[in-house]
Design a protein around this motif. Structure first.
Motif, short mmCIF file in Angstrom:
data_model
loop_
_atom_site.label_atom_id
_atom_site.label_comp_id
_atom_site.label_asym_id
_atom_site.label_seq_id
_atom_site.Cartn_x
_atom_site.Cartn_y
_atom_site.Cartn_z
N LYS A 81 0.80 -1.22 0.00
CA LYS A 81 0.00 0.00 0.00
C LYS A 81 0.83 1.27 0.00
CE LYS A 81 -3.95 -2.16 0.20
NZ LYS A 81 -4.87 -2.15 -0.97
N ALA A 82 2.15 1.14 0.08
CA ALA A 82 2.99 2.34 0.13
C ALA A 82 4.36 2.04 -0.46
CB ALA A 82 3.14 2.85 1.56
N VAL A 117 5.20 2.86 -7.82
CA VAL A 117 3.86 3.34 -7.47
C VAL A 117 2.92 3.28 -8.68
CG1 VAL A 117 2.55 5.39 -6.82
CG2 VAL A 117 4.56 4.76 -5.53
N ASP A 122 -3.06 1.10 -6.01
CA ASP A 122 -3.61 1.34 -4.67
C ASP A 122 -2.57 1.86 -3.68
OD1 ASP A 122 -6.13 0.44 -5.48
OD2 ASP A 122 -5.62 -1.65 -5.02
N ARG A 124 0.45 4.47 -2.10
CA ARG A 124 0.85 5.87 -1.98
C ARG A 124 2.37 5.97 -2.13
NH1 ARG A 124 -0.76 7.32 3.91
NH2 ARG A 124 -0.01 5.19 4.20
N LEU A 126 5.44 7.75 -0.48
CA LEU A 126 5.92 8.49 0.68
C LEU A 126 7.33 8.98 0.39
CD1 LEU A 126 3.55 6.78 1.85
CD2 LEU A 126 4.84 6.65 3.98
N ARG A 156 -1.72 11.21 -4.29
CA ARG A 156 -1.09 9.94 -3.91
C ARG A 156 0.28 10.14 -3.26
NH1 ARG A 156 -0.87 5.87 -8.76
NH2 ARG A 156 -0.37 4.45 -7.03
N ILE A 157 0.68 11.40 -3.07
CA ILE A 157 2.01 11.69 -2.52
C ILE A 157 1.89 12.17 -1.08
CG2 ILE A 157 4.10 13.07 -2.79
CD1 ILE A 157 3.37 13.40 -5.74
N LEU A 158 2.64 11.56 -0.20
CA LEU A 158 2.69 11.99 1.20
C LEU A 158 4.11 12.45 1.50
CD1 LEU A 158 1.31 12.25 3.96
CD2 LEU A 158 1.99 9.90 4.44
#
Length: 253
Positions: A81-82, A117, A122, A124, A126, A156-158
Motif C-alpha cells: 500500500k505504500a 507506485v 492502490d 501511496r 511516501l 497519492r504523494i505523502l
C-alpha cells in the motif's frame, strides 16, 4: 553530536585520512624522525591507491549491494500500500525543474519510487528527507515536486519533511502507516542493508527495493577497471561509510 558524527566519518575516509597521514609524516620528517615519516607517507600512498583500485572498491561495495535484489515486477507483491523513498541531496535554489535539481542518488531513488507506485494503483508514494540546516528546503519537497512533474497524482504523494537521517525516517514512516501495512522501501543499494536494519529497529518490516547499483558494471574498458581512479575511490568511500554506519548500529543495540 549531529556535527561530530559526519565530521568523524569524513575524516576517516581514504583521501582525508591519507592527507592527514602525509601531513603527520611531514611533521615527523621536520623533527628528524625520518623512518617514521617514510612509513606514514608510504602507508598513506598505498592506502589511497588501494582504495582507488577497481578490485578493492568493488570488493568492498559488492557485499552491500548484493544483499537485496531489485524489484523487477512489483505487481507480483500482494497487499503493498505504500512506496517509501528515502531522502538524499538536492539543490532547492538551482535552475530548472525539480527533477533536474535532485542529486544523482536522489533522482534514481525517486525514479524507482515513481515506477513502483505507477505499477501499484492502490499504493501511496511516501517521500522523505530534511536538511540539518532548517534554512534549507527539505529534499522531500523536491521529491514531491519532481514526482508531480513526472505525472504522479499529488493526492497519492505523502511528504515527510522533518527526518534528517535514516533512523528518524524509519520512525516518521511508522507514524503514518497503518499497523501491519506492507510497503516497499527505496534507497541506494549500498545503503539498503543499513536502512532495513533501521526500519526493523522501529518495528517495521520493509520490502527492499534497492536502486542505483554501482558495482558489476563492465561497460568500460578493462584498463579502466584495473587502473586507480576517482570513480573507484568514491565506491570505496561509499562502502566504508556504510560499514561504519552498520557498526555504529550494532554497538548501539
Amino acid at each position: 553530536m549531529d556535527i561530530i558524527k559526519p565530521l568523524v566519518a569524513a575524516l576517516i575516509m581514504p583521501f582525508p585520512l591519507a592527507a592527514l597521514l602525509a601531513v603527520l609524516g611531514g611533521l615527523l620528517w621536520a623533527f628528524g624522525r625520518h623512518l617514521a615519516a617514510r612509513i606514514l607517507v608510504i602507508v598513506a600512498l598505498v592506502g589511497l591507491l588501494g582504495a582507488a583500485w577497481g578490485p578493492v572498491a568493488e570488493g568492498l561495495l559488492a557485499p552491500l549491494e548484493s544483499r537485496y535484489a531489485p524489484v523487477s515486477d512489483p505487481t507480483t507483491l500482494e497487499g503493498v500500500k505504500a512506496v517509501v523513498v528515502l531522502g538524499g541531496g538536492w539543490d532547492p535554489e538551482g535552475r530548472g525543474p525539480a527533477s533536474m535539481r535532485l542529486g544523482e542518488s536522489s533522482a534514481q531513488r525517486l525514479m524507482e519510487g515513481v515506477r513502483l507506485v505507477k505499477a501499484l494503483p492502490d499504493a501511496r508514494l511516501l517521500v522523505s528527507g530534511a536538511d540539518r540546516d532548517p534554512a534549507w528546503d527539505p529534499v522531500a519537497w523536491g521529491y514531491a515536486q519532481a514526482a508531480r512533474e513526472l505525472g504522479m497524482d499529488a493526492a497519492r504523494i505523502l511528504i515527510l519533511d522533518t527526518p534528517v537521517d535514516t533512523a528518524q525516517e524509519a520512525y516518521a514512516v511508522r507514524e503514518v502507516l497503518a499497523p501491519g501495512e506492507r510497503f516497499l522501501l527505496v534507497t541506494s543499494a549500498s545503503h539498503m542493508p543499513r536502512a532495513v536494519l533501521h526500519f526493523q529497529r522501529a518495528g517495521l518490516d520493509p520490502i527492499a527495493a534497492p536502486t542505483r547499483f554501482k558495482t558489476g558494471d563492465r561497460s568500460g574498458s578493462i584498463l579502466h577497471f584495473w587502473l586507480p581512479s576517482a570513480q573507484h575511490l568514491r565506491k570505496s568511500e561509499r562502502a566504508l561509510y556504510e560499514y561504519m554506519g552498520l557498526m555504529a548500529l550494532e554497538l548501539d543495540h
